[in-house]
Design an enzyme around this catalytic site. Structure first.
Site: not given
Length: 321
Positions: A79, A82
């Site tokens: 991600c 993230c």
């Protein structure tokens, strides 16, 4: 992905909390004193960010949320947002110096937790305060907005639940809390214990509260206060009337709370916990909060190491999530 609404309004009615400024000032004073004396909750700065999995969720998140707000960062290696949000949250956790704990959950390795929280996309950030899960935001967000959300979360923890955070010792080594020195509370604790043995529950309550004013994390005073308050409540009850009322009015939250108190004092610990977990499951709003708070208070009476408390915390997490 754009962040969702990050306001904490609606979680609790902050306008209804009396003396909000005084509560925050007392919390700051308690933290400062604990830091000065090297309180029992002192941890190394590196301990403010932890990796959490399903096996350790109850211990590392639910139990810790009784002393400090726990912010959960759901992330994954693949991600990209993230990778932007994670380091920011880690930096803020250290900067906020124990006012919240950051728990990082890898969703690829912990699918069950992802499902329990109903997460549809990552990064997703939640908080757990005194056992209650609160959604904060989803997706990357500007630092200013994140700071505002954290400030509101900390305010809720202090004013609604009395969570003053954990003390950070910059000289401590990671790996565990710093052992507390012997404090100046022996005489007060001894007097409180004598009052408790003499069934002077009001006197014991005041004595334990006097210790906690200066040392909010004192484990002996917290346990004693929980016991004194419980016994003081039960002392005023008619057991037959309480049990009759609870049996005839299963939807009456106050009746179920009183019956749970009696269950616990009578040694029926699992019955008390089960009654309140079920009450939390079928109620909402203030009623649910009242049952949940009383359950957390009864956890204090029994102690966090008791396996019955662990099982009940897990059951509570299931009905809350």
């Amino acid at each position: 992905m754009q962040p969702r609404n990050m306001s904490m309004s609606g979680v609790v009615d902050l306008a209804a909390v009396k003396a909000a400024g005084e509560a925050k000032a007392k919390a700051e004073q308690a933290r400062a004193e604990a830091a000065r004396t090297g309180g029992s909750a002192a941890v190394a700065p590196s301990a403010l960010v932890i990796d959490v999995d399903e096996a350790g969720f109850e211990r590392d998140v639910l139990q810790r949320s009784a002393e400090v707000p726990v912010v959960i960062d759901f992330w994954a290696e693949w991600c990209e947002p993230c990778k932007q949000l994670g380091p920011l949250l880690e930096r803020l956790a250290v900067e906020y110096n124990g006012r919240f704990l950051l728990a990082k959950v890898d969703v690829d390795a912990n699918q069950m937790l992802m499902q329990q929280f109903g997460i549809q996309g990552i990064p997703a950030v939640f908080a757990v305060v005194a056992g209650q899960a609160l959604p904060l935001f989803q997706g990357a967000a500007p630092e200013a907005q994140i700071r505002e959300t954290l400030d509101q979360l900390i305010q809720v923890g202090e004013e609604r639940f009395g969570l003053t955070g954990i003390v950070v010792d910059p000289d401590a080594q990671a790996g565990g809390p710093v052992e507390a020195p012997v404090g100046p509370y022996d005489a007060l604790l001894e007097a409180a214990a004598r009052a408790l043995d003499a069934n002077d529950f009001a006197g014991a309550t005041r004595a334990y509260q006097n210790v906690l004013v200066d040392d909010p994390a004192n484990p002996e005073a917290k346990l004693g206060l929980a016991q004194a308050e419980l016994l003081g409540r039960v002392q005023k009850m008619d057991p037959n009337e309480v049990r009759k009322n609870a049996a005839e009015n299963p939807a009456d939250v106050a009746a179920q709370i009183d019956a749970a108190d009696l269950d616990l004092v009578g040694g029926h610990v699992e019955d008390a916990f089960g009654r309140l977990v079920e009450t939390v499951r079928r109620t909402f709003g203030d009623d649910r909060d009242a049952a949940r708070v009383r359950l957390l208070e009864l956890f204090e009476v029994i102690g966090p190491e008791d396996p019955r408390v662990g099982a009940a915390r897990t059951a509570l997490a299931r009905v809350l999530f």
